[in-house]
Design an enzyme around this catalytic site. Structure first.
Site, PDB file in Angstrom:
ATOM      1  N   ASP A  92     -23.051  -4.849 -58.032  1.00 25.78           N
ATOM      2  CA  ASP A  92     -21.657  -5.129 -58.327  1.00 25.78           C
ATOM      3  C   ASP A  92     -21.278  -6.431 -57.624  1.00 25.78           C
ATOM      4  O   ASP A  92     -21.650  -6.656 -56.473  1.00 25.78           O
ATOM      5  CB  ASP A  92     -20.789  -3.966 -57.832  1.00 25.78           C
ATOM      6  CG  ASP A  92     -19.355  -4.074 -58.280  1.00 25.78           C
ATOM      7  OD1 ASP A  92     -19.010  -5.075 -58.929  1.00 25.78           O
ATOM      8  OD2 ASP A  92     -18.569  -3.163 -57.975  1.00 25.78           O
ATOM      9  N   ASP A 266     -21.405   4.464 -62.983  1.00 26.56           N
ATOM     10  CA  ASP A 266     -21.644   4.611 -61.552  1.00 26.56           C
ATOM     11  C   ASP A 266     -20.383   5.193 -60.942  1.00 26.56           C
ATOM     12  O   ASP A 266     -19.282   5.010 -61.476  1.00 26.56           O
ATOM     13  CB  ASP A 266     -21.945   3.259 -60.884  1.00 26.56           C
ATOM     14  CG  ASP A 266     -20.663   2.487 -60.598  1.00 26.56           C
ATOM     15  OD1 ASP A 266     -20.181   2.539 -59.452  1.00 26.56           O
ATOM     16  OD2 ASP A 266     -20.119   1.859 -61.540  1.00 26.56           O
TER      17      ASP A 266
END
Length: 371
Positions: A92, A266
């Site tokens: 990320d 996620d």
């Protein structure tokens, strides 16, 4: 053309199953990615995470750039070697952390300057630097740097952040280049505004990415808003590329999102819940802190293939939770990650069989039974 094949093996309505193929291995979809923010999935060995059925884990630019540092990780052989996970890793870009650190940041069109929550030191994160950090880490999937707005928010603020994120997406694409065996995903923003979501998706498709994430939908909005935004966004995205819903969510969120065409997820929910005494099971969610478990000799699920769910009594797990023993956190996290992977495995099989709607209904009905 993307250098990362995405093979869709079967569809059932909007739901689909397939595989995203990297040099380090396949990511079977629908896929749930355990969150390994700081180069570890909390309370789990990497080998245990793999044994649950996970094909890919998530790391985070913000945390890794602060500790231990991207350059240091690169010198030590990259993130895969550093954390003992030789399989695919998605990183990320740090955009969500930028949002959550509003009191410590200064945002401009070029990037963001922020003070570390660790030691107060000052750092600068730009689209180019985010991509560079992810390259140093050795990420298999690089995420563009974006600005995520917490909902509810004024439309003007949502649109400003969405436009900035598209500008940053273009810069990330240039900085990323065309490396073999690695993917770059764009991130759709637009808050709870349907037209802004569509505009963001179209802008990203015009730029062209290996995959497309939907961001900003785990930031305080109710589930019906999340699903409505997915229904507006998904049709704008290329059918032949993976779709990733960031930061979501509960088992019910996952099933409903798969039904709308999402491929990847996620969320910290299963690991965080496990550390706080809660588990997800085929009977629903259980809170092992509750006194009713203190004298219960049954395991969490005697039919589970997961040793943590099958081989320890609820009374023992209750004891571990109440006394704050680390083993309790480890066992309950294991239960949760295994459950999430079994949920994905079942979804993949049901889509192949053309029975996903029935699978989702049966799974949801099972939660209502209680444990």
């Amino acid at each position: 053309m993307s250098t990362i094949p995405f093979d869709i093996a079967a569809t059932d309505g909007a739901a689909r199953t397939g595989a995203l193929v990297f040099p380090r291995g396949e990511v079977r979809t629908p896929a749930f990615m355990p969150v390994g923010t700081a180069a570890t999935v909390k309370a789990m060995y990497a080998s245990q995470v793999r044994e649950t059925g996970a094909d890919v884990v998530l790391g985070n630019v913000y945390h890794l750039m602060l500790r231990p540092g991207a350059e240091r990780v690169a010198e030590l052989g990259g993130l895969h070697r550093f954390m003992g996970w030789p399989h695919p890793i998605l990183t990320d870009s740090g955009g969500f952390q930028v949002m959550s650190l509003a009191s410590l940041r200064k945002l401009d069109k070029d990037g963001v300057t922020f003070r570390s929550h660790v030691d107060g030191s000052t750092h600068r994160l730009t689209p180019e630097r985010s991509v560079e950090i992810q390259r140093l880490l050795g990420s298999d999937v690089t995420m563009q740097l974006d600005e995520c707005v917490r909902l509810p928010a004024e439309r003007a603020e949502v649109e400003r952040a969405m436009r900035l994120s598209i500008d940053w997406a273009e810069r990330c694409k240039v900085a990323f280049g065309t490396p073999e065996g690695r993917a770059l995903f764009g991130i759709v923003q637009g808050g709870d505004q349907a037209d802004l979501r569509r505009a963001s998706a179209r802008g990203l498709v015009d730029i062209g990415f290996d995959g497309y994430a939907v961001g900003g939908l785990a930031v305080g909005e109710p589930q019906d808003v999340m699903l409505a935004m997915l229904e507006e966004t998904i049709p704008e995205l290329p059918a032949g590329r993976p779709r990733y819903l960031m930061g979501v969510g509960s088992p019910d969120d996952l099933l409903k999102s798969i039904a709308r065409g999402v491929d990847m997820f996620d969320c910290v929910m299963p690991t965080r819940a496990g550390r706080h005494g809660q588990v997800f099971t085929r009977f629903g969610r259980l809170n092992l802190k509750n006194a009713r478990h203190a004298d219960d000799p049954r395991p969490i699920d005697e039919e589970s293939a997961c040793p943590a769910a099958r081989d320890y009594s609820r009374a023992y797990l209750h004891h571990l939770v109440k006394t704050g023993e680390i083993l309790g956190m480890m066992l309950l996290t294991w239960v949760n990650l295994d459950y999430y992977q079994r949920l994905m495995e079942g979804a993949r099989a049901a889509i192949r069989a053309g029975t996903f709607e029935a699978y989702a209904a049966e799974t949801t009905a099972g939660w209502a039974q209680g444990g």
